[in-house]
Motif scaffolding. Structure first.
Motif, short mmCIF file in Angstrom:
data_model
loop_
_atom_site.label_atom_id
_atom_site.label_comp_id
_atom_site.label_asym_id
_atom_site.label_seq_id
_atom_site.Cartn_x
_atom_site.Cartn_y
_atom_site.Cartn_z
N PHE A 189 -37.48 7.24 4.18
CA PHE A 189 -38.92 6.99 4.22
C PHE A 189 -39.38 6.30 2.94
O PHE A 189 -40.14 5.33 2.97
CB PHE A 189 -39.66 8.31 4.42
N PHE A 200 -45.21 1.46 9.38
CA PHE A 200 -45.47 2.69 10.13
C PHE A 200 -46.74 2.61 10.97
O PHE A 200 -47.06 3.54 11.70
CB PHE A 200 -45.58 3.87 9.17
N LEU A 203 -47.08 3.61 14.75
CA LEU A 203 -46.76 4.97 15.16
C LEU A 203 -47.99 5.86 15.16
O LEU A 203 -48.94 5.62 14.41
CB LEU A 203 -45.70 5.57 14.23
N VAL A 206 -45.58 10.67 12.35
CA VAL A 206 -44.37 10.49 11.55
C VAL A 206 -44.02 11.83 10.93
O VAL A 206 -44.85 12.46 10.27
CB VAL A 206 -44.60 9.44 10.44
N VAL A 221 -48.06 5.01 2.09
CA VAL A 221 -48.09 4.80 3.54
C VAL A 221 -49.44 5.24 4.12
O VAL A 221 -50.00 4.57 5.01
CB VAL A 221 -46.93 5.56 4.22
N CYS A 225 -51.64 2.85 6.31
CA CYS A 225 -51.66 3.26 7.72
C CYS A 225 -52.52 4.51 7.89
O CYS A 225 -51.99 5.61 8.18
CB CYS A 225 -50.25 3.52 8.23
N VAL A 228 -52.13 6.94 10.97
CA VAL A 228 -50.87 7.62 11.26
C VAL A 228 -50.90 9.03 10.68
O VAL A 228 -51.28 9.24 9.52
CB VAL A 228 -49.68 6.84 10.66
N ILE A 230 -48.96 12.01 9.20
CA ILE A 230 -47.69 12.26 8.53
C ILE A 230 -47.51 13.76 8.37
O ILE A 230 -48.37 14.45 7.81
CB ILE A 230 -47.63 11.56 7.16
#
Length: 601
Positions: A189, A200, A203, A206, A221, A225, A228, A230
């Motif tokens: 990652f 990412f 998605l 994650v 990230v 994003c 997303v 996480i």
């Protein structure tokens, strides 16, 4: 047993074996032959399913081998009632590194898999989800990836390792197939976050774990994003993949501390002191893991099972697993992780017991004693350093021995001879007295061409070794290179020289001189990022867009794919300013002015 390479055949074999009422032992065929045989024998395997005739040939003398193609040609049979599985039936055996020098076979039941992926509180899975399988198929993250998709009516996708480790290929795969959920080891990652944090964005969810998460990489990230989700995924194989999970919050990034999260559904976590008593918030202790995820124990190892799987001191009739991990309860009920109470380590997400590596070293005739420890490089990479006493000039022969008996992630980056080990007061090797490891000396040969000089510079940056210490005959993997660094090297060469190298070729041409020779006869492929499509009145939809459009036609009033979001408006701004900002965004980005309509049918 299943002995195969990555592919959908592995998943078919797992499913067929479970359907028959048996349990499976997953082993990837790229492992050394000696280790494959050892694991199959330790697992008590009588029948091996493989998709490779060569594997069937060299295993056929000791095991009954069935080629997957032959099994599939006979069709799908209905299992006899006598062989139907129950919740308490054995689903699989998975081997982990063992502190006594022998790998431990963890026996997992059907109920534990169901607990992992059905009605969970850490991830949302349904029939629309597509999970891209990323981990080793003999690594317990595969349990989540495969059965998380299939038991919820979704789909699991399997692709070649090269596609996973190449950021450009991976981004294309995610968007092309509408992948919604993936698992990443933290080291992988981190590398992708450095190379392409926006990768990412396609998605929905994650999961990251295997080692402690990096605040800076996760934060990067989340910044690129924001939609997303996480999730920090923690758990040992003995408690079926995940035990404690939690979404990483913006406040965690701001504070600089990422918590493990909360116990997953149908699981219990107790934190106890050295006397087995519960501790309060903020007090560190050992994590005891209970609930339906607890496995049966270790195959044919009653002593270790009795030591590690104990009666639950707080709920009569249940068992808990002593994880050996140290943590504490935070004020909000999440768990903070601090480390281990023993020598177990994680290398690239894999659990490694240094003593198992030392035992394999001591099997070589040139080694009298061996010791293995973890060292951290200047850039934070964990690497294994091995030391031995015995024959001084046997490093090359010992490395060949390790290649035959250990998977790549268990092979030490450093292997160093010492005349004698310093002992502590208890008569054991004093690990703290072992010297800082040094690379084996290789006769220095300087670069003799422009291409070799270029590769010396690139290797120096990827491996963090001075150019003056890099001989063109040195081996990339013996200098501390591994698959993630190999992909970084391949990507750099592709960008600089326009030559794309298959990963397998780097293993074949592992020296600077060898790689330069390979590159000199290869054709150039232009490296390019995403290119804007030519202007057109309409464009064909992608596979993922087509799927979502068709689903929307079943219920045109559904809001299942709408994402509500509230943002506080700073003082001094009114509806006019907000409207102008939104209009500017729509004017700038064509996708925000895009509609979907049917043409030619």
């Amino acid at each position: 047993g299943i002995v195969m390479g990555r592919g959908t055949g592995f998943v078919l074999a797992m499913t067929g074996i479970l359907r028959s009422g048996a349990g499976y032992l997953p082993i990837e065929s790229h492992l050394p032959q000696d280790r494959i045989r050892r694991l199959l024998k330790a697992g008590g395997v009588s029948v091996v399913v493989t998709d490779n005739a060569d594997v069937a040939s060299w295993l056929g003398e000791e095991f009954t081998c069935v080629l997957l193609s032959d099994a599939l040609s006979k069709g799908i049979a209905t299992p006899d009632d006598d062989f139907r599985s129950s919740a308490a039936s054995l689903a699989y055996i998975m081997f982990t590194s063992g502190s006594t020098g022998e790998p431990k076979g963890v026996m997992v039941e059907h109920r534990s898999i169901v607990r992992l992926v059905k009605d969970t509180n850490y991830v949302s899975l349904n029939s629309s989800d597509r999970i891209l399988q990323t981990g080793s198929l003999s690594f317990d993250a595969a349990t989540f990836e495969i059965w998380g998709a299939l038991l919820n009516g979704g789909a699991v996708y399997v692709t070649a390792l090269e596609n996973l480790l190449d950021a450009t290929e991976l981004a294309g795969y995610i968007s092309g197939y509408g992948i919604s959920c993936m698992w990443f080891t933290s080291s992988w990652f981190n590398q992708l976050a450095d190379e392409s944090p926006a990768l990412f964005a396609g998605l929905k969810q994650v999961l990251v774990g295997g080692e402690q998460l990096s605040v800076s990489h996760v934060g990067k990230v989340m910044h690129h994003c924001p939609a997303v989700r996480i999730v920090n995924g923690y758990g040992p194989t003995e408690n079926t993949t995940f035990s404690v999970c939690g979404e990483v919050l913006p406040s965690d990034i701001a504070e600089g501390v990422i918590r493990l999260g909360y116990p997953v559904s149908k699981s219990r976590v107790y934190i106890t002191d050295v006397y087995g008593k519960l501790v309060g918030k903020g007090v560190y202790g050992e994590l005891l893991l209970g609930g339906e995820g607890v496995s049966r124990g270790y195959l044919n190892d009653a002593l270790r099972t009795e030591t590690s799987f104990i009666a639950n001191p707080f709920v009569p009739g249940e068992r808990v697993y002593r994880s050996g991990d140290i943590g504490c309860w935070d004020e909000d009920g999440r768990i903070l992780f601090r480390g281990r109470r023993d020598n177990q380590v994680k290398i690239r997400g894999y659990r490694v017991e240094p003593q198992e590596i030392a035992r394999v070293l001591e099997e070589h005739e040139s080694v009298r004693e061996a010791a293995v420890k973890v060292v951290v490089s200047a850039v934070g990479d964990k690497q294994l350093a091995a030391y031995y006493t015995g024959e001084e000039g046997a490093v090359a022969a010992i490395r060949l021995h390790l290649e035959k008996h250990l998977p790549s992630y268990m092979r030490p980056a450093y292997l160093q001879w010492l005349p004698v080990f310093v002992l502590n007061a208890n008569g054991k090797t004093d690990m703290g007295a072992l010297p800082a490891p040094v690379m084996e000396e290789v006769a220095y040969i300087a670069a003799s061409s422009e291409l070799e000089s270029y590769l010396v510079e690139v290797w120096s940056e990827v491996l963090h070794i001075a150019t003056t210490d890099l001989s063109v005959e040195a081996n990339f993997f013996e200098l501390g290179g591994q698959s993630l660094k190999a992909i970084a090297l391949i990507g750099r060469i592709h960008r600089d020289r326009g030559i794309k190298i298959p990963l397998v070729e780097l293993f074949t041409h592992a020296t600077i001189r060898g790689l330069a020779g390979y590159l000199s006869v290869q054709s150039h492929v232009v490296y390019a990022g995403l290119v804007a499509a030519p202007v057109s009145d309409y464009y064909p939809v992608s596979y993922a867009q087509r799927r979502m459009y068709l689903l929307q036609q079943f219920d045109t009033f559904s809001t299942a794919y709408n994402i509500p979001l509230q943002l506080p408006l700073p003082g001094g701004y009114g509806i006019e300013e907000v409207g102008a900002a939104l209009q500017a965004l729509v004017n700038r980005h064509e996708i925000l002015r895009t509609s979907f309509e049917e043409r030619e049918g």
